[in-house]
Design a protein around this motif. Structure first.
Motif, PDB file in Angstrom:
ATOM      1  N   THR A   1      36.612  45.969   4.549  1.00 39.90           N
ATOM      2  CA  THR A   1      35.998  44.638   4.634  1.00 39.90           C
ATOM      3  C   THR A   1      36.146  43.883   3.318  1.00 39.90           C
ATOM      4  OG1 THR A   1      34.381  45.709   6.049  1.00 39.90           O
ATOM      5  CG2 THR A   1      33.878  43.450   5.342  1.00 39.90           C
ATOM      6  N   LEU A   2      36.670  42.680   3.404  1.00 38.66           N
ATOM      7  CA  LEU A   2      36.879  41.866   2.198  1.00 38.66           C
ATOM      8  C   LEU A   2      35.637  41.012   1.934  1.00 38.66           C
ATOM      9  CD1 LEU A   2      40.486  40.548   2.983  1.00 38.66           C
ATOM     10  CD2 LEU A   2      39.836  42.581   1.664  1.00 38.66           C
ATOM     11  N   PRO A   3      35.397  40.612   0.681  1.00 39.17           N
ATOM     12  CA  PRO A   3      34.284  39.692   0.396  1.00 39.17           C
ATOM     13  C   PRO A   3      34.472  38.372   1.153  1.00 39.17           C
ATOM     14  CG  PRO A   3      35.278  40.530  -1.635  1.00 39.17           C
ATOM     15  CD  PRO A   3      36.165  40.972  -0.518  1.00 39.17           C
ATOM     16  N   LYS A   4      33.362  37.672   1.370  1.00 35.46           N
ATOM     17  CA  LYS A   4      33.388  36.486   2.255  1.00 35.46           C
ATOM     18  C   LYS A   4      34.352  35.391   1.770  1.00 35.46           C
ATOM     19  CE  LYS A   4      29.225  34.371   0.246  1.00 35.46           C
ATOM     20  NZ  LYS A   4      29.676  34.842  -1.073  1.00 35.46           N
ATOM     21  N   GLU A   5      34.605  35.330   0.447  1.00 35.33           N
ATOM     22  CA  GLU A   5      35.540  34.313  -0.062  1.00 35.33           C
ATOM     23  C   GLU A   5      36.924  34.465   0.589  1.00 35.33           C
ATOM     24  OE1 GLU A   5      33.646  36.227  -1.880  1.00 35.33           O
ATOM     25  OE2 GLU A   5      32.625  35.075  -3.435  1.00 35.33           O
ATOM     26  N   PHE A   6      37.202  35.681   1.090  1.00 35.62           N
ATOM     27  CA  PHE A   6      38.531  35.933   1.645  1.00 35.62           C
ATOM     28  C   PHE A   6      38.543  35.885   3.174  1.00 35.62           C
ATOM     29  CE2 PHE A   6      38.472  37.535  -2.639  1.00 35.62           C
ATOM     30  CZ  PHE A   6      39.652  37.017  -3.145  1.00 35.62           C
ATOM     31  N   ASP A   7      37.533  35.258   3.750  1.00 34.59           N
ATOM     32  CA  ASP A   7      37.488  35.121   5.216  1.00 34.59           C
ATOM     33  C   ASP A   7      38.775  34.522   5.806  1.00 34.59           C
ATOM     34  OD1 ASP A   7      35.079  36.328   5.419  1.00 34.59           O
ATOM     35  OD2 ASP A   7      33.902  34.509   5.816  1.00 34.59           O
ATOM     36  N   PRO A   8      39.343  33.494   5.162  1.00 30.77           N
ATOM     37  CA  PRO A   8      40.577  32.938   5.755  1.00 30.77           C
ATOM     38  C   PRO A   8      41.715  33.977   5.825  1.00 30.77           C
ATOM     39  CG  PRO A   8      39.662  31.428   4.115  1.00 30.77           C
ATOM     40  CD  PRO A   8      38.883  32.706   3.990  1.00 30.77           C
ATOM     41  N   LEU A   9      41.748  34.859   4.823  1.00 29.52           N
ATOM     42  CA  LEU A   9      42.777  35.918   4.822  1.00 29.52           C
ATOM     43  C   LEU A   9      42.511  36.904   5.960  1.00 29.52           C
ATOM     44  CD1 LEU A   9      45.170  37.388   3.446  1.00 29.52           C
ATOM     45  CD2 LEU A   9      43.521  38.487   1.908  1.00 29.52           C
ATOM     46  N   GLU A  10      41.242  37.302   6.067  1.00 31.17           N
ATOM     47  CA  GLU A  10      40.857  38.230   7.137  1.00 31.17           C
ATOM     48  C   GLU A  10      41.199  37.603   8.504  1.00 31.17           C
ATOM     49  OE1 GLU A  10      39.413  41.363   6.813  1.00 31.17           O
ATOM     50  OE2 GLU A  10      39.723  41.422   8.988  1.00 31.17           O
ATOM     51  N   SER A  11      40.876  36.355   8.640  1.00 34.52           N
ATOM     52  CA  SER A  11      41.078  35.685   9.924  1.00 34.52           C
ATOM     53  C   SER A  11      42.563  35.643  10.301  1.00 34.52           C
ATOM     54  CB  SER A  11      40.489  34.272   9.844  1.00 34.52           C
ATOM     55  OG  SER A  11      40.983  33.502  10.897  1.00 34.52           O
ATOM     56  N   ILE A  12      43.405  35.251   9.353  1.00 29.94           N
ATOM     57  CA  ILE A  12      44.826  35.124   9.719  1.00 29.94           C
ATOM     58  C   ILE A  12      45.425  36.513  10.001  1.00 29.94           C
ATOM     59  CG2 ILE A  12      45.882  35.168   7.399  1.00 29.94           C
ATOM     60  CD1 ILE A  12      47.668  32.832   8.372  1.00 29.94           C
ATOM     61  N   LEU A  13      44.955  37.529   9.258  1.00 30.24           N
ATOM     62  CA  LEU A  13      45.508  38.872   9.478  1.00 30.24           C
ATOM     63  C   LEU A  13      45.071  39.437  10.823  1.00 30.24           C
ATOM     64  CD1 LEU A  13      45.259  40.388   5.887  1.00 30.24           C
ATOM     65  CD2 LEU A  13      47.344  39.820   7.147  1.00 30.24           C
ATOM     66  N   GLN A  14      43.858  39.100  11.235  1.00 27.89           N
ATOM     67  CA  GLN A  14      43.410  39.580  12.551  1.00 27.89           C
ATOM     68  C   GLN A  14      44.168  38.886  13.682  1.00 27.89           C
ATOM     69  OE1 GLN A  14      39.184  39.562  13.212  1.00 27.89           O
ATOM     70  NE2 GLN A  14      38.773  40.801  11.401  1.00 27.89           N
ATOM     71  N   ARG A  15      44.520  37.626  13.439  1.00 33.19           N
ATOM     72  CA  ARG A  15      45.219  36.889  14.505  1.00 33.19           C
ATOM     73  C   ARG A  15      46.734  37.093  14.449  1.00 33.19           C
ATOM     74  NH1 ARG A  15      44.732  31.623  13.382  1.00 33.19           N
ATOM     75  NH2 ARG A  15      43.774  31.989  11.353  1.00 33.19           N
ATOM     76  N   MET A  16      47.217  37.802  13.416  1.00 35.33           N
ATOM     77  CA  MET A  16      48.657  37.873  13.163  1.00 35.33           C
ATOM     78  C   MET A  16      49.469  38.821  14.049  1.00 35.33           C
ATOM     79  SD  MET A  16      50.345  38.816   9.484  1.00 35.33           S
ATOM     80  CE  MET A  16      50.515  40.577   9.655  1.00 35.33           C
ATOM     81  N   PRO A  17      49.016  40.056  14.339  1.00 33.73           N
ATOM     82  CA  PRO A  17      49.921  41.022  14.984  1.00 33.73           C
ATOM     83  C   PRO A  17      50.445  40.542  16.336  1.00 33.73           C
ATOM     84  CG  PRO A  17      47.880  42.097  14.284  1.00 33.73           C
ATOM     85  CD  PRO A  17      47.671  40.625  14.106  1.00 33.73           C
TER      86      PRO A  17
END
Ligand code: HEM
Length: 492
Positions: free
Chosen positions: A44-60
């Motif tokens: 789990t990444l810190p909340k500042e990196f939510d956009p990164l988490e979001s794009i990686l989850q939607r990426m595969p």
């Protein structure tokens, strides 16, 4: 922590991996976790990196929910270019937490490779050749990946240990620990979030093998320590016995690791490999990036070149090569092997250098094989025969690894695609045989130099190993000749 004193700079192998200490790098070699990270990777990444988490989850290609993701529709590039923010400045808040920096490095390297290779994936799906990848990494990926790579000591491009394989698993049920059925990928390109997929199997088998590397590290260190005690005078019976026990532990560890490697056939199907591997190619020696890749706004905007993700950057076999003082031929192929040694966690690199230096300093091979001087007694002679047999057994495990590897390359790659270079940028037909031939040659040399000194050769185990190895060498040569002829490639 155990510390070994030497004139090669001493190296600390951890006996307690200190999983809760975030001031230490994620990867430090230990006798408990071997070459795995000290603690299970941060998910789990810190909340500042939510956009990164979001794009990686939607990426595969297939997301965790089973729905097609951005790569399935070729939409990742547009999303990165239109709306993905540059989060580099947030990193400074967390820069002292090195495992977290490693997690960010993993995540940005997934995004970078997906961005650069997305066009090649789309062409692959249409049955076309890869064509060109994107030639520029935009600054919203280039800046942050460069920053966390700098902090963690990795190349600013996907690596095997720091990203794709060894820092990319989570435990489904923490109470069950690191059992194969309990590990899942954190990030994936294609179908890897489904643990039964070939992409997941490919990565998870690597992790499952390295999970067994602690005893290999411990046994190697033990042998160096025993040889060190013996180096101050003639080896006593006890010292030789203890050294042989260490060698025997190496054989046992390598057998276990090789047995896990064999499970690859059932966990990852040969026909699926070329599909997810599009995303793990590197820049170096690849037709997709003939002039390198520009990291926008960095490195004076000069094109950069890095090798791709590859098991060649795993540390177990290099550990054995260095311990055994494995002679490699002076060829351009061996230069690639040496280059691969740069793509790994700094602490792995230092440990491998330490083992290499220490093995040479102790004249380990001469000691193990009794090349210098006659044994003092019959008991010494019998113990020396055991050392020689065990040395051949270790060489045989390295051969076994590399032979199975050649079989993987044949079935997963050579029979599936004509692309001439592997993900790490090595030539696909000739590179693996370069090292396998070297191991076989070393086995023959050690056997020839030692067997005549004992009435029944080196004993049943070693003699049977040698017979099988010589047969395998003939098979290998025929197979390599066939693929070279088919593909118009020089033998190398
Ligand atoms: C389907 C399974 C696999 C395939 C198709 C495969 C493919 C390859 C290829 C093509 C190379 C050449 C280097 C390059 O990338 O340019 C390589 C090297 C290597 N891979 Fe794998 N690999 C597989 C599984 C594994 C596993 C499970 C491990 C375990 C750690 C591993 C460890 C290595 C090592 C150590 C090398 C260097 C070999 C040497 O020094 O001779 N590979 N792999």
């Amino acid at each position: 922590m155990g510390s070994l004193s030497t004139s090669t700079p001493p190296f600390e192998v951890l006996t307690d991996a200190r999983p809760d200490d975030n001031s230490l790098p994620a990867f430090l070699v230990s006798t408990t976790r071997g070459f795995l990270p000290r603690a299970d990777p941060i998910v789990t990444l810190p909340k500042e990196f939510d956009p990164l988490e979001s794009i990686l989850q939607r990426m595969p290609v297939k997301t965790l929910s089973g729905e097609p993701g951005l790569l399935a529709h070729g939409k990742l590039g547009d999303e990165v270019d239109s709306s993905f923010p540059d989060l580099t400045d947030h990193m400074d808040l967390y820069k002292d937490n090195l495992p977290l920096m490693n997690a960010l490095y993993r995540d940005y390297s997934f995004l970078a490779s997906a961005y650069l290779l997305e066009p090649c994936h789309l062409r692959f799906l249409k049955g076309e050749s890869y064509g060109l990848g994107r030639q520029t990494l935009p600054k919203n990926i280039a800046r942050p990946i460069a920053r966390c790579a700098e902090i963690t000591g990795f190349m600013p491009f996907m690596e095997y240990a720091g990203s794709y394989a060894l820092y990319n698993y989570r435990l489904e049920d923490p109470s069950k620990g690191l059992e194969y059925d309990n590990i899942r990928l954190i990030r994936a390109f294609e179908h890897g979030l489904d643990p039964t997929s070939s992409e997941a199997g490919f990565v998870l088998v690597h992790i499952d093998m390295v999970r067994n590397s602690g005893p290999l590290v411990a046994a190697t260190v033990r042998c160096l320590e025993e040889a060190s005690k013996a180096s101050s005078g003639p080896a006593s019976i006890e010292q030789r016995k203890s050294f042989n026990e260490g060698l025997s532990e190496i054989v046992t560890s390598m057998k276990k690791i090789n047995a896990v490697m064999e499970t690859m056939w059932g966990k990852s199907r040969p026909r699926d490999y070329t599909s997810f591997r599009t995303f793990i190619f590197g820049i170096t020696a690849q037709s997709m990036f003939p002039n390198g890749v520009i990291y926008e706004g960095l490195y004076d905007n000069k094109p950069m070149s890095f090798r791709g993700e590859s098991g060649a950057n795993d540390s177990m076999v290099p550990l054995m090569d260095n311990f055994l003082q494995m002679p490699m031929p002076d060829t351009p192929l061996t230069a690639i092997l040496n280059d691969f040694r740069e793509y790994r966690p700094s602490n792995h690199k230092t440990f491998l250098q330490y083992v290499k230096g220490r093995s040479q300093e102790l004249d380990l091979k001469n000691y193990a094989l009794g090349y210098k001087g006659e044994p003092e007694s019959e008991e010494h002679k019998e113990l020396l025969r055991q050392s020689r047999s065990l040395w051949i057994q270790i060489l045989n495990e390295v051969r076994d690894f590399r032979w199975r590897h050649w079989c993987f390359a044949r079935e997963y790659i050579l029979k599936q695609t004509s692309h001439p270079t592997a993900t790490g940028g090595s030539p696909i037909v000739t590179w693996l045989p370069n090292q396998l031939e070297a191991v076989l040659a070393e086995m023959v040399d050690v056997h020839d130099r030692t067997k005549g000194q004992h009435q029944n050769g080196l004993g049943k185990v070693a003699e049977e190993i040698m017979e099988a190895a010589l047969r395998q060498r003939d098979t290998l040569r025929k197979e390599v000749d066939k693929f070279c002829a088919e593909r118009g490639v020089a033998r190398g």
